[in-house]
Design an enzyme around this catalytic site. Structure first.
Site, PDB file in Angstrom:
ATOM      1  N   ASP A   1       0.861  -1.191   0.000  1.00 11.69           N
ATOM      2  CA  ASP A   1       0.000   0.000   0.000  1.00 11.69           C
ATOM      3  C   ASP A   1       0.899   1.242   0.000  1.00 11.69           C
ATOM      4  OD1 ASP A   1      -1.677   2.120   0.636  1.00 11.69           O
ATOM      5  OD2 ASP A   1      -2.864   0.975   2.070  1.00 11.69           O
TER       6      ASP A   1
ATOM      7  N   SER B   1      -1.958  14.812 -13.103  1.00 17.02           N
ATOM      8  CA  SER B   1      -3.272  14.972 -13.740  1.00 17.02           C
ATOM      9  C   SER B   1      -3.403  16.443 -14.128  1.00 17.02           C
ATOM     10  CB  SER B   1      -4.361  14.629 -12.711  1.00 17.02           C
ATOM     11  OG  SER B   1      -5.628  15.057 -13.159  1.00 17.02           O
TER      12      SER B   1
ATOM     13  N   TYR C   1      -8.455  15.592  -4.275  1.00 13.81           N
ATOM     14  CA  TYR C   1      -7.635  15.021  -5.360  1.00 13.81           C
ATOM     15  C   TYR C   1      -6.747  16.111  -5.956  1.00 13.81           C
ATOM     16  CZ  TYR C   1      -6.648  12.576  -9.821  1.00 13.81           C
ATOM     17  OH  TYR C   1      -6.036  11.999 -10.905  1.00 13.81           O
TER      18      TYR C   1
ATOM     19  N   ALA D   1      -5.717  18.830  -4.583  1.00  9.34           N
ATOM     20  CA  ALA D   1      -4.682  19.214  -3.611  1.00  9.34           C
ATOM     21  C   ALA D   1      -3.538  18.215  -3.639  1.00  9.34           C
ATOM     22  CB  ALA D   1      -5.286  19.297  -2.215  1.00  9.34           C
ATOM     23  N   SER D   2      -3.862  16.919  -3.675  1.00 15.05           N
ATOM     24  CA  SER D   2      -2.809  15.895  -3.647  1.00 15.05           C
ATOM     25  C   SER D   2      -1.969  15.938  -4.921  1.00 15.05           C
ATOM     26  CB  SER D   2      -3.417  14.508  -3.440  1.00 15.05           C
ATOM     27  OG  SER D   2      -4.210  14.132  -4.556  1.00 15.05           O
TER      28      SER D   2
HETATM   29  N1  LIG Z   1      -8.055   7.749 -15.391  1.00 16.65           N
HETATM   30  C1  LIG Z   1      -8.039   9.068 -15.443  1.00 16.65           C
HETATM   31  O1  LIG Z   1      -8.986   9.728 -15.923  1.00 16.65           O
HETATM   32  C2  LIG Z   1      -6.818   9.814 -14.942  1.00 16.65           C
HETATM   33  C3  LIG Z   1      -6.671  11.161 -15.307  1.00 16.65           C
HETATM   34  C4  LIG Z   1      -5.568  11.863 -14.836  1.00 16.65           C
HETATM   35  C5  LIG Z   1      -4.639  11.230 -14.032  1.00 16.65           C
HETATM   36  N2  LIG Z   1      -4.811   9.907 -13.697  1.00 16.65           N
HETATM   37  C6  LIG Z   1      -3.814   9.294 -12.819  1.00 16.65           C
HETATM   38  O2  LIG Z   1      -3.341   8.112 -13.411  1.00 16.65           O
HETATM   39  C7  LIG Z   1      -2.859   7.241 -12.380  1.00 16.65           C
HETATM   40  C8  LIG Z   1      -3.357   5.835 -12.639  1.00 16.65           C
HETATM   41  O3  LIG Z   1      -4.768   5.834 -12.472  1.00 16.65           O
HETATM   42  P1  LIG Z   1      -5.764   4.920 -13.315  1.00 16.65           P
HETATM   43  O4  LIG Z   1      -6.684   5.837 -14.020  1.00 16.65           O
HETATM   44  O5  LIG Z   1      -5.054   3.887 -14.083  1.00 16.65           O
HETATM   45  O6  LIG Z   1      -6.597   4.267 -12.096  1.00 16.65           O
HETATM   46  P2  LIG Z   1      -7.000   2.760 -11.755  1.00 16.65           P
HETATM   47  O7  LIG Z   1      -7.447   2.032 -12.956  1.00 16.65           O
HETATM   48  O8  LIG Z   1      -7.948   2.875 -10.607  1.00 16.65           O
HETATM   49  O9  LIG Z   1      -5.620   2.152 -11.254  1.00 16.65           O
HETATM   50  C9  LIG Z   1      -5.021   2.671 -10.112  1.00 16.65           C
HETATM   51  C10 LIG Z   1      -3.869   1.802  -9.698  1.00 16.65           C
HETATM   52  O10 LIG Z   1      -3.324   2.330  -8.479  1.00 16.65           O
HETATM   53  C11 LIG Z   1      -3.294   1.300  -7.508  1.00 16.65           C
HETATM   54  N3  LIG Z   1      -3.502   1.831  -6.174  1.00 16.65           N
HETATM   55  C12 LIG Z   1      -4.542   2.567  -5.722  1.00 16.65           C
HETATM   56  N4  LIG Z   1      -4.392   2.827  -4.411  1.00 16.65           N
HETATM   57  C13 LIG Z   1      -3.234   2.247  -4.041  1.00 16.65           C
HETATM   58  C14 LIG Z   1      -2.537   2.149  -2.811  1.00 16.65           C
HETATM   59  N5  LIG Z   1      -3.013   2.702  -1.688  1.00 16.65           N
HETATM   60  N6  LIG Z   1      -1.361   1.469  -2.790  1.00 16.65           N
HETATM   61  C15 LIG Z   1      -0.884   0.879  -3.914  1.00 16.65           C
HETATM   62  N7  LIG Z   1      -1.491   0.953  -5.099  1.00 16.65           N
HETATM   63  C16 LIG Z   1      -2.666   1.614  -5.156  1.00 16.65           C
HETATM   64  C17 LIG Z   1      -4.430   0.357  -7.913  1.00 16.65           C
HETATM   65  O11 LIG Z   1      -4.179  -0.963  -7.450  1.00 16.65           O
HETATM   66  P3  LIG Z   1      -4.813  -1.663  -6.142  1.00 16.65           P
HETATM   67  O12 LIG Z   1      -6.235  -1.242  -6.061  1.00 16.65           O
HETATM   68  O13 LIG Z   1      -4.575  -3.114  -6.439  1.00 16.65           O
HETATM   69  O14 LIG Z   1      -3.979  -1.171  -5.007  1.00 16.65           O
HETATM   70  C18 LIG Z   1      -4.303   0.376  -9.432  1.00 16.65           C
HETATM   71  O15 LIG Z   1      -3.293  -0.520  -9.825  1.00 16.65           O
HETATM   72  C19 LIG Z   1      -3.334   7.845 -11.060  1.00 16.65           C
HETATM   73  O16 LIG Z   1      -2.254   8.495 -10.421  1.00 16.65           O
HETATM   74  C20 LIG Z   1      -4.380   8.849 -11.487  1.00 16.65           C
HETATM   75  O17 LIG Z   1      -4.516   9.901 -10.576  1.00 16.65           O
HETATM   76  C21 LIG Z   1      -5.868   9.189 -14.138  1.00 16.65           C
END
Ligand SMILES: NC(=O)c1ccc[n+]([C@@H]2O[C@H](COP(=O)([O-])OP(=O)(O)OC[C@H]3O[C@@H](n4cnc5c(N)ncnc54)[C@H](OP(=O)(O)O)[C@@H]3O)[C@@H](O)[C@H]2O)c1
Length: 267
Positions: free
Chosen positions: A63, A142, A155, A157-158
């Site tokens: 995590d 993002s 979100y 803020a982070s």
């Molecule tokens: N999708 C969008 O529209 C978008 C837009 C802008 C930026 N982003 C950024 O892109 C990145 C990837 O997101 P995504 O869209 O691919 O989301 P996703 O499909 O929900 O995948 C998120 C990944 O992060 C892991 N994760 C979440 N919480 C975690 C924790 N506490 N410890 C370890 N791993 C954790 C999840 O795995 P587990 O649940 O197995 O831990 C999963 O592998 C993120 O940083 C997100 O903010 C996404």
């Protein structure tokens, strides 16, 4: 363009979405992949697929919101590969709730831990190895890391915090050969919208996005890896994002309205 062949890469958030796609694309270059996320079963499935594509891949469940887990991830990757060339900070969680509707305010701390502190802890633990390898730090932020987006206070803020931290680190690393790349995707099809926490701190359960109108995770993964290869500084993955960055300087109210409309329309 630089190749990742044979490089040791620690990738967080590899069990789903954009991270899973990056793992599969990197695997084709016979990389050595340390894959991290909490869901051990999904993660080992991705590791198997990566090995089938030619990579040396290990799954390290953990995590990123827990400092000890972050330090262990780096230790395990170094034990396995003896070096670290790329730290790919991708794990993240989202929210979807206006501040005046939130009943579980613990979501702010959770988002800060996962989206910001995890990246800071991992970068701190991995830094000596990255300096040794003249490696790359790649941060998946993002557009919400650059501008305010309604329903995303915690979100935003982070993700804004990531920019402050990694922009400062880039300056500290001048002359070491280590690059810091920050990538800002627009909306992407992934699990994140369905999993986003609502006002009560529970996952929404279904995506409010119009998924046919937004970028695929595979396309986003390819763009992030291209930015990493080129050691780019900051890359925005949509035209509205790029344009918005400049327009915001003289018409910030217009950008606020565009952000509000994008959330309301789900694309
Ligand atoms: N999708 C969008 O529209 C978008 C837009 C802008 C930026 N982003 C950024 O892109 C990145 C990837 O997101 P995504 O869209 O691919 O989301 P996703 O499909 O929900 O995948 C998120 C990944 O992060 C892991 N994760 C979440 N919480 C975690 C924790 N506490 N410890 C370890 N791993 C954790 C999840 O795995 P587990 O649940 O197995 O831990 C999963 O592998 C993120 O940083 C997100 O903010 C996404």
């Amino acid at each position: 363009m630089a190749s990742f062949v044979g490089q040791a890469i620690l990738l967080t958030g590899a069990s789903a979405g954009i991270g899973r796609e990056m793992a599969l694309q990197l695997a084709r270059e016979r990389t050595r992949l340390a894959l991290a996320a909490r869901n051990a079963a999904a993660l080992s499935e991705v590791a198997v697929l990566c090995r089938e594509r030619g990579a040396d891949a290990i799954a390290i469940p953990g995590d990123v919101g827990v400092e000890a887990d972050c330090r262990r991830l780096v230790e395990r990757a170094l034990e396995a590969f003896g070096r670290l060339d790329v730290l790919l900070l991708n794990a993240g969680q989202d929210m979807w709730a206006r501040l005046d509707q939130i009943t579980d305010s613990s979501l702010f701390e959770r988002l800060m831990r996962v989206n910001y502190l995890g990246c800071a802890w991992l970068a701190h633990a991995a830094l000596p190895a990255l300096v040794k390898a003249k490696g790359r730090i790649v941060v998946v932020s993002s557009l919400a890391g650059l501008t305010g987006v309604p329903t995303r206070t915690g979100y935003c803020a982070s993700k804004h915090a990531l920019h402050g931290f990694f922009d400062a680190l880039r300056v500290e690393l001048a002359g070491t050969g280590v690059s810091v790349t920050i990538v800002c995707p627009d909306f992407v099809v992934s699990e994140i919208h369905r999993r986003a926490v609502g006002p009560d701190g529970q996952p929404l359960g279904e995506s409010p996005m119009q998924e046919g109108k937004i970028m695929s995770a595979a396309a986003c993964a390819a763009r992030i890896l291209a930015a990493a290869r080129a050691r780019r500084r900051l890359v925005l993955l949509s035209w509205r994002g790029k344009l918005g960055r400049w327009v915001r300087m003289f018409a910030p109210g217009l950008i606020d309205r565009i952000a509000a409309r994008a959330v309301a329309r789900g694309h």
